[in-house]
Design a protein around this motif. Structure first.
Motif, PDB file in Angstrom:
ATOM      1  N   GLU A 156       0.812  -1.219   0.000  1.00  0.00           N
ATOM      2  CA  GLU A 156       0.000   0.000   0.000  1.00  0.00           C
ATOM      3  C   GLU A 156       0.844   1.266   0.000  1.00  0.00           C
ATOM      4  OE1 GLU A 156      -3.122   0.006   2.898  1.00  0.00           O
ATOM      5  OE2 GLU A 156      -3.776  -2.000   2.342  1.00  0.00           O
ATOM      6  N   ASP A 157       2.079   1.206   0.535  1.00  0.00           N
ATOM      7  CA  ASP A 157       2.908   2.405   0.478  1.00  0.00           C
ATOM      8  C   ASP A 157       3.357   2.682  -0.953  1.00  0.00           C
ATOM      9  OD1 ASP A 157       4.617   0.178   0.492  1.00  0.00           O
ATOM     10  OD2 ASP A 157       6.296   1.348   1.250  1.00  0.00           O
ATOM     11  N   SER A 160       0.262   4.334  -2.581  1.00  0.00           N
ATOM     12  CA  SER A 160       0.095   5.738  -2.212  1.00  0.00           C
ATOM     13  C   SER A 160       1.153   6.628  -2.856  1.00  0.00           C
ATOM     14  CB  SER A 160       0.112   5.897  -0.690  1.00  0.00           C
ATOM     15  OG  SER A 160       1.332   5.442  -0.150  1.00  0.00           O
ATOM     16  N   GLY A 295       2.104  12.014  -1.318  1.00  0.00           N
ATOM     17  CA  GLY A 295       2.047  10.637  -1.803  1.00  0.00           C
ATOM     18  C   GLY A 295       3.191   9.793  -1.278  1.00  0.00           C
ATOM     19  N   GLU A 300       1.396   3.361   3.950  1.00  0.00           N
ATOM     20  CA  GLU A 300       0.228   2.492   4.157  1.00  0.00           C
ATOM     21  C   GLU A 300      -0.670   2.983   5.300  1.00  0.00           C
ATOM     22  OE1 GLU A 300       1.229  -1.623   4.578  1.00  0.00           O
ATOM     23  OE2 GLU A 300       2.972  -1.468   3.274  1.00  0.00           O
ATOM     24  N   LYS A 302      -3.417   4.512   6.958  1.00  0.00           N
ATOM     25  CA  LYS A 302      -4.731   5.087   6.645  1.00  0.00           C
ATOM     26  C   LYS A 302      -5.141   6.173   7.638  1.00  0.00           C
ATOM     27  CE  LYS A 302      -6.743   1.384   3.963  1.00  0.00           C
ATOM     28  NZ  LYS A 302      -5.472   0.660   3.783  1.00  0.00           N
ATOM     29  N   MET A 305      -3.498   9.189   6.455  1.00  0.00           N
ATOM     30  CA  MET A 305      -4.198   9.710   5.278  1.00  0.00           C
ATOM     31  C   MET A 305      -5.362  10.612   5.685  1.00  0.00           C
ATOM     32  SD  MET A 305      -4.384   6.297   2.870  1.00  0.00           S
ATOM     33  CE  MET A 305      -2.935   5.287   2.600  1.00  0.00           C
ATOM     34  N   PRO A 348      -3.895  12.937  -2.937  1.00  0.00           N
ATOM     35  CA  PRO A 348      -3.312  11.582  -2.917  1.00  0.00           C
ATOM     36  C   PRO A 348      -3.879  10.717  -1.790  1.00  0.00           C
ATOM     37  CG  PRO A 348      -1.588  13.240  -3.126  1.00  0.00           C
ATOM     38  CD  PRO A 348      -2.844  13.971  -2.789  1.00  0.00           C
ATOM     39  N   CYS A 349      -4.236  11.341  -0.672  1.00  0.00           N
ATOM     40  CA  CYS A 349      -4.823  10.595   0.449  1.00  0.00           C
ATOM     41  C   CYS A 349      -6.188  10.037   0.065  1.00  0.00           C
ATOM     42  CB  CYS A 349      -4.958  11.494   1.674  1.00  0.00           C
ATOM     43  SG  CYS A 349      -3.406  12.149   2.291  1.00  0.00           S
ATOM     44  N   SER A 352      -5.752   7.185  -2.406  1.00  0.00           N
ATOM     45  CA  SER A 352      -5.267   5.955  -1.764  1.00  0.00           C
ATOM     46  C   SER A 352      -6.366   5.273  -0.963  1.00  0.00           C
ATOM     47  CB  SER A 352      -4.081   6.275  -0.847  1.00  0.00           C
ATOM     48  OG  SER A 352      -2.981   6.718  -1.591  1.00  0.00           O
ATOM     49  N   SER A 356      -7.288   1.504  -2.113  1.00  0.00           N
ATOM     50  CA  SER A 356      -6.920   0.383  -1.247  1.00  0.00           C
ATOM     51  C   SER A 356      -8.095  -0.143  -0.432  1.00  0.00           C
ATOM     52  CB  SER A 356      -5.794   0.801  -0.297  1.00  0.00           C
ATOM     53  OG  SER A 356      -6.206   1.883   0.511  1.00  0.00           O
TER      54      SER A 356
END
Length: 423
Positions: A156-157, A160, A295, A300, A302, A305, A348-349, A352, A356
Motif C-alpha cells: 500500500e505504500d 500511495s 504521496g 500504508e 490510513k 491519510m 493523494p490521500c 489511496s 486500497s
C-alpha cells in the motif's frame, strides 16, 4: 577447497542474478508508473490548454462567450456520463483494454476539431463533435488510472506513492496548460487542437510497450455486478460518500478559484496571455509539489491519510475565508498557494483510501464514481463563480470557505481510517 569455492561462486552468482532480476522489475514498474502518469497529464492538457485560447476562438469562429464555454463544458459533461460505464468495462475486461482505445478515441476527437478549425469556415459544431469524442475518450482513460495503480502494487505504500505521482502529473498538466495554450495559440490559434492527438499517441505508445497490467479474470455479468456493487456501496456508504463529496468540492474550489484568478489578473491587474499563465502556475506549482510529497509520506498509514486530508482542508478553509479581506496581488497569490498546498496534500490521500479500500473486482467502478464527482466539480466551478462575480467577490470566498469548512467536518466524522472490505 576448490569444490567449496565453486559452490560458493554458484551461490553468489545465483544471488546476483536474483538481485538484478528484482532491480529490473523495479525499474520496469517505475517506467510503467511514468507511462500511466502521462495519461492524466495529457487529459488535463487536452481540456485546460484551451481556456486561454477561448477569446481568440470567439473572434475566429464568430461565436459568443457562451458558445466558446461549451467547447470546455461539453468535454467534462460527456466524461461525467461515460466514466461509470468505462469503470464497469475496466472491471470486466481489464484496464489496458479500456485505456488504450479511449486514448485513441480522444486523439481522433482532437484530429476532427483541429482539421475542421483549419479547413472549414463554419467549424464550430464539428469542433463540438470532436470535443464530445475527446470527452468520451477522457472518461475511459484518466479515471481508470487509479484502479490500474491499485492492481499493479501489493504494497500500500507503493500504491500511495504512485498515486502521489499520478496527482503530481495531473497538477503539472494544470500548471503547463495556460502557458502551453497561450504559446501554441500565439503561433496559430488552432494549434492547441493539433497538439492533443500528438500527446495521446505518445501516451498510447508508452502504455503498449512499458505497462504490463496484471491479468484480471473476466468480471461478473451486469446483473450480478450491479447487485454486488450495491452491496459494496451499502456496506461502505458512509466513508465512500464522504470521499466522493470531498473530491468533488475540492475540484469545484480549485477550478472556481482558477477562473476567478484568471479573470481578476486580466481585468484588474492588466496581466494577460503568457504572463498570466505564469502567474496561474505559481499556486498550481505549489499544489503539484505538495501532491508528490504527500504521496511519498503517507505510505500504508490510513489514519495518517485521514489526518493529512484534515490538515489540508483546514489550510484550504482558512486561505479561502481570509481571501475575502485582502486585494493585494501578491497576498492574493500567496493565499492561493496555501490553498493549493491544502488541496495538494489531500488528493493523494483520498485516491489511496478509495484504491486500497475496495476489492480489485469492483475497484474500477467505485473509483470511476469518485472521478465523476471530481469532473462535476470541474464542470460547475467556473460558471457558478462567474455568476457570483457579477454580484459580490466576498460572496465567492464565503461560499468557497463554507464548502471547505463543510469538507473538514465530513472528513472528521465521515472518513474511517481502517480498511473496509465486504464480507
Amino acid at each position: 577447497m576448490e569444490y567449496t569455492g565453486t559452490l560458493w561462486e554458484k551461490y553468489v552468482s545465483e544471488e546476483e542474478r536474483k538481485k538484478k532480476k528484482k532491480e529490473k522489475k523495479l525499474e520496469d514498474k517505475r517506467w510503467a508508473v511514468v507511462s500511466i502518469a502521462s495519461i492524466p497529464l495529457v487529459m488535463t492538457l487536452g481540456n485546460s490548454m484551451l481556456i486561454p485560447v477561448l477569446p481568440t476562438m470567439e473572434k475566429e469562429l464568430d461565436i459568443t462567450p457562451f458558445q466558446s464555454s461549451l467547447i470546455i463544458t461539453v468535454y467534462s459533461v460527456v466524461a461525467i456520463i461515460f466514466i461509470p460505464i468505462a469503470g464497469y468495462l475496466s472491471d470486466r475486461w481489464g484496464r489496458k483494454r479500456v485505456i488504450i482505445p479511449s486514448l485513441l478515441l480522444a486523439a481522433i476527437g482532437g484530429v476532427i476539431s483541429a482539421f475542421t478549425a483549419w479547413q472549414l469556415q463554419n467549424a464550430y459544431w464539428l469542433i463540438l463533435i470532436g470535443r464530445t469524442l475527446q470527452g468520451i475518450g477522457a472518461a475511459g482513460a484518466f479515471p481508470i488510472v487509479l484502479p490500474l495503480i491499485g492492481d499493479m502494487f501489493h504494497s500500500e505504500d507503493k500504491v500511495s506513492s504512485s498515486l502521489g505521482i499520478i496527482e503530481t502529473a495531473n497538477t503539472l498538466g494544470k500548471v503547463l496548460s495556460p502557458i502551453l495554450g497561450a504559446v501554441f495559440a500565439s503561433v496559430i490559434w488552432f494549434l492547441p487542437f493539433f497538439s492533443i492527438p500528438v500527446f495521446c499517441t505518445i501516451s498510447v505508445l508508452m502504455m503498449v510497450f512499458l505497462v504490463k497490467s496484471p491479468k484480471i479474470e473476466e468480471g461478473p455479468k451486469l446483473n450480478e455486478f450491479l447487485r454486488k456493487t450495491k452491496k459494496i456501496y451499502k456496506h461502505n456508504r458512509r466513508w465512500l460518500k464522504s470521499i466522493f463529496f470531498i473530491g468533488g468540492i475540492l475540484m469545484f474550489i480549485l477550478f472556481g478559484v482558477l477562473f476567478y484568478l484568471s479573470s481578476v489578473l486580466e481585468s484588474k491587474y492588466g496581466i494577460g496571455n503568457i504572463k498570466k499563465g505564469f502567474f496561474l502556475a505559481i499556486p498550481l506549482g505549489a499544489l503539484c509539489i505538495a501532491s508528490y510529497i504527500a504521496g511519498k509520506a503517507i505510505k500504508e498509514n490510513k489514519s495518517l491519510m485521514k489526518w493529512v486530508t484534515f490538515i489540508g482542508l483546514i489550510l484550504l478553509a482558512i486561505s479561502t475565508v481570509v481571501l475575502s479581506f485582502f486585494e493585494s496581488l501578491w497576498l492574493l497569490i500567496g493565499l492561493f498557494v496555501i490553498g493549493g498546498i491544502g488541496i495538494g496534500i489531500s488528493l493523494p490521500c483520498l485516491d489511496s483510501l478509495i484504491t486500497s479500500g475496495i476489492e480489485e473486482e469492483f475497484r474500477g467502478t467505485i473509483s470511476s464514481v469518485y472521478s465523476s464527482m471530481r469532473f462535476i466539480g470541474v464542470a460547475f466551478g467556473p460558471p457558478i463563480i462567474a455568476i457570483l462575480m457579477k454580484k459580490s467577490n466576498i460572496l465567492i470566498f464565503y461560499l468557497l470557505g463554507g464548502l471547505a469548512v463543510l469538507c473538514v467536518l465530513v472528513c472528521l466524522f465521515g472518513i474511517k481510517p481502517e480498511k473496509h472490505t465486504v464480507r
